[in-house]
Write a protein that holds these residues in place. Sequence first.
Motif, short mmCIF file in Angstrom:
data_model
loop_
_atom_site.label_atom_id
_atom_site.label_comp_id
_atom_site.label_asym_id
_atom_site.label_seq_id
_atom_site.Cartn_x
_atom_site.Cartn_y
_atom_site.Cartn_z
N VAL A 1 8.74 -5.38 -9.47
CA VAL A 1 8.07 -6.75 -8.98
C VAL A 1 7.82 -7.33 -10.31
CG1 VAL A 1 7.13 -5.43 -6.93
CG2 VAL A 1 5.51 -5.64 -9.18
N ASP A 2 7.43 -8.59 -10.15
CA ASP A 2 7.17 -9.55 -11.19
C ASP A 2 6.05 -10.60 -10.63
OD1 ASP A 2 8.63 -11.53 -9.82
OD2 ASP A 2 8.82 -12.55 -11.61
N GLY A 3 5.67 -11.23 -11.66
CA GLY A 3 4.64 -12.15 -11.42
C GLY A 3 4.53 -13.49 -10.84
N THR A 4 6.06 -13.81 -10.50
CA THR A 4 6.22 -15.22 -9.90
C THR A 4 5.58 -15.60 -8.65
OG1 THR A 4 8.72 -14.95 -10.55
CG2 THR A 4 8.19 -16.63 -8.98
N HIS A 5 4.80 -16.80 -8.74
CA HIS A 5 3.93 -17.17 -7.64
C HIS A 5 4.58 -18.11 -7.01
CE1 HIS A 5 2.78 -20.49 -10.08
NE2 HIS A 5 2.67 -19.89 -11.11
N TYR A 6 3.99 -18.72 -5.79
CA TYR A 6 4.48 -19.70 -4.81
C TYR A 6 4.91 -20.92 -5.42
CZ TYR A 6 5.45 -21.99 -0.38
OH TYR A 6 5.71 -22.71 0.72
N ASP A 7 4.22 -21.45 -6.21
CA ASP A 7 4.44 -22.75 -6.90
C ASP A 7 5.68 -22.70 -7.85
OD1 ASP A 7 2.01 -23.90 -5.74
OD2 ASP A 7 0.70 -23.10 -7.45
N ASP A 8 5.96 -21.36 -8.31
CA ASP A 8 6.84 -21.24 -9.35
C ASP A 8 8.42 -21.73 -8.68
OD1 ASP A 8 5.76 -20.67 -11.52
OD2 ASP A 8 5.78 -18.60 -11.10
N LEU A 9 8.44 -21.59 -7.12
CA LEU A 9 9.58 -21.55 -6.38
C LEU A 9 9.90 -23.18 -6.25
CD1 LEU A 9 8.92 -19.25 -3.45
CD2 LEU A 9 10.04 -18.63 -5.66
N PHE A 10 9.26 -24.05 -6.72
CA PHE A 10 9.11 -25.49 -6.58
C PHE A 10 9.72 -26.08 -7.88
CE2 PHE A 10 6.72 -23.96 -2.94
CZ PHE A 10 7.52 -24.39 -1.89
N GLU A 11 9.80 -25.23 -8.93
CA GLU A 11 9.95 -25.85 -10.16
C GLU A 11 11.38 -25.56 -10.65
OE1 GLU A 11 6.85 -24.63 -12.90
OE2 GLU A 11 5.30 -25.39 -11.72
N ASP A 12 11.91 -26.00 -11.78
CA ASP A 12 13.34 -25.71 -12.36
C ASP A 12 13.12 -24.51 -13.03
OD1 ASP A 12 15.91 -25.83 -13.32
OD2 ASP A 12 15.49 -27.27 -14.58
N ARG A 13 13.45 -23.33 -12.66
CA ARG A 13 13.18 -22.07 -13.36
C ARG A 13 14.44 -21.31 -13.30
NH1 ARG A 13 8.27 -20.47 -15.23
NH2 ARG A 13 6.33 -22.03 -14.43
N LYS B 1 1.06 -1.20 0.05
CA LYS B 1 -0.06 0.02 -0.10
C LYS B 1 0.82 1.25 -0.07
CE LYS B 1 -3.78 2.30 2.47
NZ LYS B 1 -4.63 2.18 3.47
N GLY B 2 0.48 2.23 -1.04
CA GLY B 2 1.22 3.04 -1.08
C GLY B 2 2.60 3.20 -1.75
N LYS B 3 3.08 2.31 -2.08
CA LYS B 3 4.37 2.07 -2.71
C LYS B 3 4.48 2.54 -4.24
CE LYS B 3 6.45 -0.16 0.44
NZ LYS B 3 7.76 0.47 1.28
N LYS B 4 5.39 2.95 -4.78
CA LYS B 4 5.55 3.05 -6.28
C LYS B 4 6.37 2.13 -6.64
CE LYS B 4 6.81 7.73 -7.15
NZ LYS B 4 7.54 8.81 -7.13
N VAL B 5 5.59 1.39 -7.91
CA VAL B 5 6.19 0.12 -8.27
C VAL B 5 6.07 0.09 -9.79
CG1 VAL B 5 5.38 -2.25 -8.27
CG2 VAL B 5 5.04 -1.20 -6.29
N ILE B 6 7.37 -0.53 -10.04
CA ILE B 6 7.48 -0.91 -11.64
C ILE B 6 7.42 -2.39 -11.73
CG2 ILE B 6 9.13 -1.35 -13.56
CD1 ILE B 6 8.77 1.70 -12.89
N LEU B 7 6.30 -2.74 -12.73
CA LEU B 7 5.78 -4.23 -12.54
C LEU B 7 6.31 -4.74 -14.02
CD1 LEU B 7 2.43 -5.62 -11.38
CD2 LEU B 7 3.26 -6.13 -13.70
N ALA B 8 6.96 -5.71 -14.12
CA ALA B 8 7.21 -6.48 -15.27
C ALA B 8 5.67 -7.05 -15.86
CB ALA B 8 8.22 -7.40 -15.20
N PHE B 9 5.28 -6.65 -16.94
CA PHE B 9 4.15 -7.01 -17.52
C PHE B 9 4.18 -7.58 -18.82
CE2 PHE B 9 0.28 -6.22 -19.78
CZ PHE B 9 -0.82 -6.27 -18.72
N SER B 10 4.12 -9.07 -18.71
CA SER B 10 4.14 -9.71 -19.81
C SER B 10 2.76 -9.90 -20.76
CB SER B 10 4.53 -11.36 -19.49
OG SER B 10 3.50 -11.90 -18.70
#
Length: 241
Positions: A114-126, A18-27
């Motif tokens: 910021v980017d859209g990596t989600h929790y499940d991504d952390l358990f894959e080979d990325r 909340k209140g942050k200024k964010v650059i978001l990687a948008f695919s």
Amino acid sequence: MELCINMEHIEKLLQTYKGKKVILAFSGGVDSLILAILLSRVAKVKCVFIKTPYIHKYKEEDAKALAKKFNLDLEILYVDKIVENSKLRCYHCKKMFFSILNKMKEELSYDLVVDGTHYDDLFEDRPGLKALEELNISSPFAEFKVRKGDILKLAKDLNINIPKETCLLTRFDRDVDEKELRKVEALEEFLRKFLKGSIRLRDRGDKAILEIEDIKNFEHNREVILSELRKYYDDILVIKK
């Protein structure tokens, strides 16, 4: 458009940013889109789509349409470089992308990228995750244990259905130049005139491996499709995904 959120971890995410200024990687994919919609409720968000030679041209138009539909602040950047097409291509690509976004963050005096990596991504080979760590990129969904199922539920609530897409480099098993990328891009655009769903045209030199979901329409248009592909390939294998 009202978004109904009852999940505690997403509420914590919103409170944190909340209140942050964010650059978001948008695919233009569902993960970055849902993150952009959520964060835009509580933060100043600049979405950035980076167009390279190995990103399908229609993805840029899709990104623009989604930004307009959901009232997102979108900037398009054009980068001519083609990264090394190895098993580490995602690492090299994300390292390039997020270095650009970090520089933009500093120039605009924003708080974070910021980017859209989600929790499940952390358990894959990325391999790309290593680049995020090296460049101190924040992944709110992963940070607050938001899973792919949560994102898809939110997308369904908003009537969003975006097929998963991968970059054109994944169609090759070797380093390629822009001419080869444009060839496969044009052929996949041709195939979309006849086929629905996911389409992957894997280029193996003189051989093409066509991975599709829509076998019914392929069979109906078999001759015209194969006739076009035979202009470029001696051997064509069709696989139902």
